[in-house]
Write a protein that holds these residues in place. Sequence first.
Motif, PDB file in Angstrom:
ATOM      1  N   UNK A 351     -55.047 -38.843 -12.065  1.00  0.00           N
ATOM      2  CA  UNK A 351     -56.471 -39.108 -11.809  1.00  0.00           C
ATOM      3  C   UNK A 351     -56.867 -38.592 -10.433  1.00  0.00           C
ATOM      4  N   UNK A 352     -56.014 -38.861  -9.435  1.00  0.00           N
ATOM      5  CA  UNK A 352     -56.332 -38.393  -8.076  1.00  0.00           C
ATOM      6  C   UNK A 352     -56.326 -36.871  -8.023  1.00  0.00           C
ATOM      7  N   UNK A 353     -55.364 -36.288  -8.668  1.00  0.00           N
ATOM      8  CA  UNK A 353     -55.269 -34.824  -8.671  1.00  0.00           C
ATOM      9  C   UNK A 353     -56.503 -34.227  -9.356  1.00  0.00           C
ATOM     10  N   UNK A 354     -56.932 -34.827 -10.450  1.00  0.00           N
ATOM     11  CA  UNK A 354     -58.086 -34.374 -11.221  1.00  0.00           C
ATOM     12  C   UNK A 354     -59.355 -34.388 -10.356  1.00  0.00           C
ATOM     13  N   UNK A 355     -59.514 -35.465  -9.585  1.00  0.00           N
ATOM     14  CA  UNK A 355     -60.731 -35.602  -8.768  1.00  0.00           C
ATOM     15  C   UNK A 355     -60.688 -34.671  -7.562  1.00  0.00           C
ATOM     16  N   UNK A 356     -59.510 -34.553  -6.920  1.00  0.00           N
ATOM     17  CA  UNK A 356     -59.399 -33.759  -5.687  1.00  0.00           C
ATOM     18  C   UNK A 356     -58.837 -32.378  -5.968  1.00  0.00           C
ATOM     19  N   UNK A 372     -41.496 -39.124 -24.104  1.00  0.00           N
ATOM     20  CA  UNK A 372     -41.627 -37.791 -24.706  1.00  0.00           C
ATOM     21  C   UNK A 372     -41.600 -36.690 -23.646  1.00  0.00           C
ATOM     22  N   UNK A 373     -41.436 -37.089 -22.388  1.00  0.00           N
ATOM     23  CA  UNK A 373     -41.629 -36.151 -21.276  1.00  0.00           C
ATOM     24  C   UNK A 373     -40.720 -34.924 -21.372  1.00  0.00           C
ATOM     25  N   UNK A 374     -39.425 -35.151 -21.594  1.00  0.00           N
ATOM     26  CA  UNK A 374     -38.469 -34.035 -21.540  1.00  0.00           C
ATOM     27  C   UNK A 374     -38.881 -32.933 -22.508  1.00  0.00           C
ATOM     28  N   UNK A 375     -39.297 -33.316 -23.719  1.00  0.00           N
ATOM     29  CA  UNK A 375     -39.636 -32.305 -24.724  1.00  0.00           C
ATOM     30  C   UNK A 375     -41.059 -31.761 -24.573  1.00  0.00           C
ATOM     31  N   UNK A 376     -42.012 -32.652 -24.332  1.00  0.00           N
ATOM     32  CA  UNK A 376     -43.411 -32.220 -24.433  1.00  0.00           C
ATOM     33  C   UNK A 376     -44.142 -32.084 -23.100  1.00  0.00           C
ATOM     34  N   UNK A 377     -43.600 -32.687 -22.030  1.00  0.00           N
ATOM     35  CA  UNK A 377     -44.295 -32.629 -20.741  1.00  0.00           C
ATOM     36  C   UNK A 377     -43.654 -31.701 -19.737  1.00  0.00           C
ATOM     37  N   UNK A 378     -42.320 -31.824 -19.604  1.00  0.00           N
ATOM     38  CA  UNK A 378     -41.610 -31.093 -18.545  1.00  0.00           C
ATOM     39  C   UNK A 378     -41.915 -29.587 -18.521  1.00  0.00           C
ATOM     40  N   UNK A 379     -42.018 -28.920 -19.691  1.00  0.00           N
ATOM     41  CA  UNK A 379     -42.302 -27.479 -19.632  1.00  0.00           C
ATOM     42  C   UNK A 379     -43.648 -27.147 -18.985  1.00  0.00           C
ATOM     43  N   UNK A 380     -44.525 -28.142 -18.888  1.00  0.00           N
ATOM     44  CA  UNK A 380     -45.862 -27.882 -18.334  1.00  0.00           C
ATOM     45  C   UNK A 380     -46.115 -28.678 -17.058  1.00  0.00           C
ATOM     46  N   UNK A 381     -45.042 -29.171 -16.427  1.00  0.00           N
ATOM     47  CA  UNK A 381     -45.198 -29.946 -15.194  1.00  0.00           C
ATOM     48  C   UNK A 381     -45.774 -29.053 -14.104  1.00  0.00           C
ATOM     49  N   UNK A 382     -46.477 -29.683 -13.215  1.00  0.00           N
ATOM     50  CA  UNK A 382     -47.073 -28.936 -12.110  1.00  0.00           C
ATOM     51  C   UNK A 382     -45.949 -28.436 -11.213  1.00  0.00           C
ATOM     52  N   UNK A 383     -45.763 -27.149 -11.149  1.00  0.00           N
ATOM     53  CA  UNK A 383     -44.629 -26.649 -10.364  1.00  0.00           C
ATOM     54  C   UNK A 383     -45.010 -26.410  -8.913  1.00  0.00           C
ATOM     55  N   UNK A 387     -50.872 -27.692  -0.784  1.00  0.00           N
ATOM     56  CA  UNK A 387     -50.573 -28.838   0.063  1.00  0.00           C
ATOM     57  C   UNK A 387     -51.700 -29.851  -0.011  1.00  0.00           C
ATOM     58  N   UNK A 388     -52.933 -29.315  -0.007  1.00  0.00           N
ATOM     59  CA  UNK A 388     -54.099 -30.190  -0.031  1.00  0.00           C
ATOM     60  C   UNK A 388     -54.089 -31.045  -1.297  1.00  0.00           C
ATOM     61  N   UNK A 389     -53.888 -30.390  -2.415  1.00  0.00           N
ATOM     62  CA  UNK A 389     -53.903 -31.112  -3.681  1.00  0.00           C
ATOM     63  C   UNK A 389     -52.746 -32.099  -3.740  1.00  0.00           C
ATOM     64  N   UNK A 390     -51.599 -31.688  -3.212  1.00  0.00           N
ATOM     65  CA  UNK A 390     -50.436 -32.566  -3.233  1.00  0.00           C
ATOM     66  C   UNK A 390     -50.703 -33.822  -2.407  1.00  0.00           C
ATOM     67  N   UNK A 391     -51.292 -33.598  -1.215  1.00  0.00           N
ATOM     68  CA  UNK A 391     -51.607 -34.750  -0.360  1.00  0.00           C
ATOM     69  C   UNK A 391     -52.608 -35.665  -1.055  1.00  0.00           C
ATOM     70  N   UNK A 392     -53.603 -35.040  -1.704  1.00  0.00           N
ATOM     71  CA  UNK A 392     -54.636 -35.830  -2.376  1.00  0.00           C
ATOM     72  C   UNK A 392     -54.043 -36.664  -3.498  1.00  0.00           C
TER      73      UNK A 392
END
Length: 394
Positions: A351-356, A372-383, A387-392
């Motif tokens: 949610x924070x990432x979406x807003x900022x 379900x993360x390993x199969x369906x999420x991990x391949x699309x994780x934010x790599x 820095x700004x977005x990460x801090x936000x």
Amino acid sequence: MNDTTPPHMAAMLLTGHGDIDQLVYQQDVPTPTPATGEVLVKVTATAKNNTDRKAREGLYPTKDKNDVASFAMGGTPTLTFPRIQGADVVGRVVAVGRDVDISRIGERGLLDFNLYGSQRRDLNLTPDYYGHGADGGFAEYIAVPSDQFHHIANPDLADAELAAMGMCSYQTAYHMMTSASISAGEHVLVTGASGGVGTALIQLCRIVGAIPYALSQGDKADALFALGAEAVLDRADMHNFTEQVKAVTGGAPIDAVMDLAGGKMTDLFIDTMIFDMNARQSYPRLSIAGASAGNVSEIMWTRIYLYQVQLFGVSHGTREEAEQLMEWIRQGRLKPVLHAAFRLSELHQAERYFVNRGTNYLGKIVIVPDSEWAQHGAPFALESISTLALEAAQ
Ligand SMILES: NC(=O)c1ccc[n+]([C@@H]2O[C@H](COP(=O)([O-])OP(=O)(O)OC[C@H]3O[C@@H](n4cnc5c(N)ncnc54)[C@H](OP(=O)(O)O)[C@@H]3O)[C@@H](O)[C@H]2O)c1
């Protein structure tokens, strides 16, 4: 319910209007049971939408702009707490209710997110949706009407990618266009172009043969061109906006505006349609489905009625539009625009990432149950995020 379905599940509960602290992750929420005509879906991916935040914060006033309110189109507010949000659900059928063919078990599908007020296929007068008036997909299981869980086999399309093509964005985009009767060859201005609805609009314009002009930000231009935009205008520079538009249309007026921005910008958008009425072949049309730049616009009514600007307010769409979109997805005519996946337990961070959101953010964020993360999420994780977005997001 089948024997392997656990009695309890993990889910993110919205406990009231307010900030993200109103979202509480629990692992002992009763698993729903499919009623007559329903299927039970094991969720693998659910897209985030703007409406999750707006409903949480109560940003849908329709009388006093300071009201904290959400949808009540049928007369009474339907958002009650606790509520599981998440509209655009993908998963697999694991059980069926009465009157549903057992052969549906195992189907991968995408939910048509609407809570339709009637069986009408061509009309949806009281928009409401799973994740608002009923529990949605920020959970491990959801029970939904079998005829709204559309089978999409397409093995080349990952579950997270399919969720990114959810109806909250795509059906809204399509209904904006059908309301304004967009036809082949027309010049269409798409505002909020890099968002979920905007990216859908660009693709859908190309499907019907219309020419989309994107209003966005400079850093997103390449991606928007790749998606089908004819030209990309920068909303950071709205100076002489009509002249800028004429430069990219070869002097032609915009036939119709698909407006997701609102606020002070809408008046400028109207200018792009009415600067030379003799050059037009049809009435100017303004479809409005969002207000990212502001919920109140001051527009002289004389500009609307003397120039015969047709206004279309749009929320969601109809059953037949959802079915058409599902067919275009099956045919591979629509492409997912997936920005990143987050774990369900990390929804606060999402949610924070979406807003900022930082630079180069395009399209959708998808939420995947931790199980379900390993199969369906991990391949699309934010790599790599700025820095700004990460801090936000911390
Ligand atoms: N009526 C409905 O049924 C319905 C359904 C879905 C969404 N919506 C509404 O439609 C709007 C867009 O939804 P979405 O899901 O596409 O949202 P989104 O993915 O968050 O995209 C919104 C886009 O709007 C642009 N934007 C943000 N702030 C802006 C500002 N101050 N001025 C101008 N543009 C700004 C940005 O695009 P650029 O950087 O490219 O300009 C942003 O990516 C929201 O207001 C949402 O609530 C309505």
